[in-house]
Design a protein around this motif. Structure first.
Motif, short mmCIF file in Angstrom:
data_model
loop_
_atom_site.label_atom_id
_atom_site.label_comp_id
_atom_site.label_asym_id
_atom_site.label_seq_id
_atom_site.Cartn_x
_atom_site.Cartn_y
_atom_site.Cartn_z
N ASP A 46 0.98 -1.11 0.02
CA ASP A 46 -0.19 0.04 0.04
C ASP A 46 1.07 1.49 0.09
OD1 ASP A 46 -2.37 -1.86 0.53
OD2 ASP A 46 -2.50 -1.47 2.14
N MET A 47 1.92 1.46 0.87
CA MET A 47 3.42 2.55 0.94
C MET A 47 3.01 2.70 -0.40
SD MET A 47 3.96 1.77 4.49
CE MET A 47 6.12 2.35 4.06
N ALA A 48 3.89 1.78 -1.11
CA ALA A 48 4.58 1.67 -2.03
C ALA A 48 4.00 2.02 -3.02
CB ALA A 48 4.53 0.19 -2.50
N SER A 49 2.43 1.85 -3.93
CA SER A 49 1.50 2.13 -4.24
C SER A 49 1.42 3.54 -4.23
CB SER A 49 0.24 1.48 -4.50
OG SER A 49 -0.37 2.13 -3.21
N ARG A 50 1.63 3.92 -2.98
CA ARG A 50 0.85 5.77 -2.95
C ARG A 50 2.20 6.48 -3.24
NH1 ARG A 50 -1.18 6.04 3.36
NH2 ARG A 50 0.20 4.12 3.08
N GLY A 51 3.33 6.00 -3.70
CA GLY A 51 4.51 6.35 -3.94
C GLY A 51 5.47 6.22 -2.62
N VAL A 52 5.39 6.59 -1.37
CA VAL A 52 6.17 5.99 0.08
C VAL A 52 7.17 5.41 0.00
CG1 VAL A 52 5.88 6.12 2.64
CG2 VAL A 52 3.92 7.10 1.30
N PRO A 53 8.70 5.84 0.09
CA PRO A 53 9.40 4.60 0.26
C PRO A 53 9.44 3.54 1.19
CG PRO A 53 10.52 6.71 0.57
CD PRO A 53 9.11 6.91 0.60
N VAL A 54 9.45 2.26 0.65
CA VAL A 54 9.70 1.22 1.71
C VAL A 54 11.25 0.71 2.30
CG1 VAL A 54 8.51 -0.65 2.50
CG2 VAL A 54 7.53 0.45 0.94
N VAL A 55 11.50 1.15 3.36
CA VAL A 55 12.72 0.27 4.27
C VAL A 55 12.60 -1.72 3.78
CG1 VAL A 55 14.38 1.01 5.79
CG2 VAL A 55 12.77 2.15 5.40
N GLU A 56 13.69 -1.57 3.31
CA GLU A 56 14.00 -3.44 3.39
C GLU A 56 14.55 -3.16 4.29
OE1 GLU A 56 14.12 -5.24 -0.23
OE2 GLU A 56 12.41 -4.76 -1.12
N CYS A 57 14.67 -4.65 4.55
CA CYS A 57 15.84 -5.17 6.09
C CYS A 57 17.14 -6.20 5.20
CB CYS A 57 15.12 -6.04 6.72
SG CYS A 57 16.04 -7.53 8.22
N ARG A 58 17.96 -6.43 6.00
CA ARG A 58 18.45 -7.28 4.92
C ARG A 58 18.04 -8.40 4.35
NH1 ARG A 58 23.80 -6.73 8.47
NH2 ARG A 58 22.53 -8.40 9.87
N CYS A 59 17.37 -8.68 4.90
CA CYS A 59 16.49 -10.77 5.06
C CYS A 59 15.41 -10.25 3.77
CB CYS A 59 16.02 -10.13 6.34
SG CYS A 59 14.50 -10.43 6.43
N PHE B 234 12.11 -3.13 14.98
CA PHE B 234 12.67 -4.48 14.37
C PHE B 234 11.88 -5.04 13.41
CE2 PHE B 234 13.51 -4.47 18.97
CZ PHE B 234 14.88 -4.38 18.84
N CYS B 235 12.91 -5.80 13.13
CA CYS B 235 12.18 -6.28 11.54
C CYS B 235 11.01 -7.69 12.16
CB CYS B 235 13.25 -7.53 10.64
SG CYS B 235 12.71 -7.88 9.49
N ALA B 236 9.91 -8.01 11.22
CA ALA B 236 9.72 -8.53 11.82
C ALA B 236 9.71 -10.01 11.38
CB ALA B 236 7.73 -8.59 11.43
N HIS B 237 10.20 -10.28 10.21
CA HIS B 237 10.48 -11.34 9.65
C HIS B 237 11.72 -12.19 10.23
CE1 HIS B 237 10.55 -14.73 6.97
NE2 HIS B 237 12.07 -14.35 6.32
N CYS B 238 12.75 -10.79 10.73
CA CYS B 238 13.79 -11.63 11.55
C CYS B 238 14.46 -11.32 12.63
CB CYS B 238 15.35 -11.67 10.19
SG CYS B 238 15.90 -9.65 10.01
#
Length: 178
Positions: free
Chosen positions: A93-106, A116-120
């Motif tokens: 949803d954020m990406a579709s609105r043009g808001v940059p999304v931060v990605e974890c190293r995973c 914290f990252c919800a995945h790792c």
């Protein structure tokens, strides 16, 4: 006496010609919303089953804790996947609105405000650090004003002037040992 007549073996069904089968439906594309809905339904069913299982165990006075524990662990696993899907859906949803999304190293998206990252479980690079309460030592998000464990103000020492008398609404810090 006449011998019974055996039934003939069943005939194998004839293969239908290819044009009679009809068009093949294209495979459904992956949708995190669809997976989340199905997992939420599964979670509700499992929760009801666990409740019924606990009632039956109580009725029979035969508690089997390993069974309850394993069933609860399954539900917790489902909930963990639902939380991951929520993060993916929000990132989309954020990406579709043009808001940059931060990605974890995973590779998992990190939502704004997450520590914290919800995945790792790695610390998020763009959020404020987690602090500890100066009274009880419990970890707290850096943006809270009061400790949710002991109720004391998190930064009370920063605001209290040593010369001013302590207000009765402020819990004094523990006395210092010489």
């Amino acid at each position: 006496m006449d011998a019974p007549v055996a039934d003939p073996p069943p005939a194998e069904p004839a293969a239908a010609p290819p044009e009679a089968v009809g068009p093949v439906a294209p495979p459904r594309s992956y949708s995190p919303q669809r997976e989340r809905r199905s997992l939420a339904q599964l979670r509700e069913i499992e929760m009801r089953d666990i409740g019924g299982l606990a009632v039956e165990m109580a009725r029979r006075d035969d508690w089997r804790y390993p069974l309850l524990h394993s069933r609860c662990a399954e539900v917790l696993g489902i909930e963990e996947r639902i939380h991951e899907l929520d993060a993916l859906i929000a990132a989309g949803d954020m990406a579709s609105r043009g808001v940059p999304v931060v990605e974890c190293r995973c590779g998992a998206p990190i939502m704004r405000g997450q520590h914290f990252c919800a995945h790792c479980g790695r610390p998020a690079p763009e959020t404020s650090p987690v602090v500890t309460c100066s009274h009880c030592g419990q970890p707290l998000p850096a943006d809270v004003n009061f400790c949710s464990f002991c109720g004391n103000p998190v930064a009370a020492e920063e605001f209290v002037d040593a010369r001013a008398p302590i207000d009765e609404t402020l819990v004094p810090p523990p006395p210092q040992e010489p």
